[in-house]
Write an enzyme that holds these catalytic residues in place. Structure first.
Site, mmCIF file in Angstrom:
data_model
loop_
_atom_site.group_PDB
_atom_site.id
_atom_site.type_symbol
_atom_site.label_atom_id
_atom_site.label_comp_id
_atom_site.label_asym_id
_atom_site.label_seq_id
_atom_site.Cartn_x
_atom_site.Cartn_y
_atom_site.Cartn_z
ATOM 1 N N ALA A 134 37.543 21.970 -56.062
ATOM 2 C CA ALA A 134 38.538 21.690 -55.025
ATOM 3 C C ALA A 134 39.510 20.591 -55.415
ATOM 4 C CB ALA A 134 37.824 21.307 -53.728
ATOM 5 N N ASN A 197 30.377 17.196 -55.146
ATOM 6 C CA ASN A 197 30.358 17.557 -56.561
ATOM 7 C C ASN A 197 31.661 17.168 -57.247
ATOM 8 O OD1 ASN A 197 27.891 19.234 -57.516
ATOM 9 N ND2 ASN A 197 28.286 20.013 -55.465
ATOM 10 N N HIS A 227 40.927 15.334 -50.628
ATOM 11 C CA HIS A 227 40.428 14.503 -51.713
ATOM 12 C C HIS A 227 41.603 13.770 -52.365
ATOM 13 C CE1 HIS A 227 36.688 16.635 -51.277
ATOM 14 N NE2 HIS A 227 37.217 17.778 -51.681
#
Length: 267
Positions: A134, A197, A227
């Site tokens: 991602a 992760n 993020h």
């Protein structure tokens, strides 16, 4: 053209994306030969997706064990299950002569495991591909780290419902925005084994799991994940900011990696 063979471990939503890519001829250089999941029904569903469309003449087998999947001798195993699954799969797969394309990069926060996987891959002339999932920007992160004196931070924003399975959750998060974690990437993956992760991935591309500073913020009503990675040294400051409303980007990052593996021009 002889196609490279694929197997999939972990047959959830992300495996569906890979099967769709095979059926859409986005991965013409590959053939899916085996699937495995915690429940046979999930493995059968992914196998049937390709068997009913793009692989009618070369059917994929749904396996009941990892040993059965390894017996198919796939060139590449796509791991889309969990860090625990990656830890169990990695060494047997590499010794079997299969390269691995993994999303469960959190397993590599364990330095001893990382080194054992690296040495096993070298000894068996295979590779482990850590996909972007991602996030992105691995190239600039690695470049900045090589230049020296590099620092890195990883900040993620999530909705409270995505944190329900973890010890940090309480009902007040449904109405109160709060930073629920501050620490490094190694500590983060220990607390959130299936949700950060990408922080370990970013750390491995830059300063390492113990030096990557991580924060997790819960925001009421928030959908998806945001993020934000900042990597800097004396000459460079890079910010990677990625929002995704669903986890689909992770599955497509596997498709992109598989295309890169066989492409004469690699991004």
């Amino acid at each position: 053209m002889e196609r490279k063979t694929l197997a999939i471990v972990g047959c959830g939503r992300l495996a569906t994306i890979i099967a769709d890519a095979l059926n859409s001829n986005l991965l013409p250089e590959y053939q899916l030969v085996a699937t495995y999941s915690r429940t046979l029904e999930k493995a059968q569903r992914i196998a049937e997706m390709v068997n009913s469309e793009s692989q009618k003449d070369n059917p994929c087998k749904a396996c009941t064990s990892i040993d059965e999947l390894l017996a198919a001798k796939p060139n590449y195993i796509i791991e889309a299950a969990s860090p625990d699954s990656m830890r169990a799969l990695a060494l047997p797969a590499l010794k079997n002569g299969s390269s691995i394309v993994t999303l469960s990069i959190g397993a590599f926060a364990d330095e001893n495991f990382y080194e054992e996987v690296k040495q096993t891959a070298l000894a068996n002339n295979v590779r482990v591909h850590l996909v972007s999932g991602a996030i992105g920007g691995f190239d600039v992160m690695r470049t900045a780290a090589l230049m020296g004196n590099c620092t890195a931070t990883f900040d993620t924003e999530k909705g409270p419902n995505s944190l329900r399975r973890y010890a940090v959750y309480d009902e007040s998060l449904q109405t109160e925005k709060r930073t629920v974690f501050k620490g490094n990437a190694k500590e983060a993956i220990a607390l959130f084994p299936n949700s950060v992760n990408v922080s370990v991935a970013a750390s491995l591309a830059s300063v390492g799991p113990e030096k990557m500073k991580v924060s997790v913020t819960s925001t009421p009503g928030y959908i998806g994940d945001n993020h934000r990675i900042e990597v800097k040294n004396e000459q460079v400051r890079a910010v990677i900011d990625v929002y995704s409303s669903t986890a689909q980007i992770a599955g497509w990052s596997v498709v992109n990696e598989l295309r890169n593996i066989v492409s004469p021009i690699v991004f």
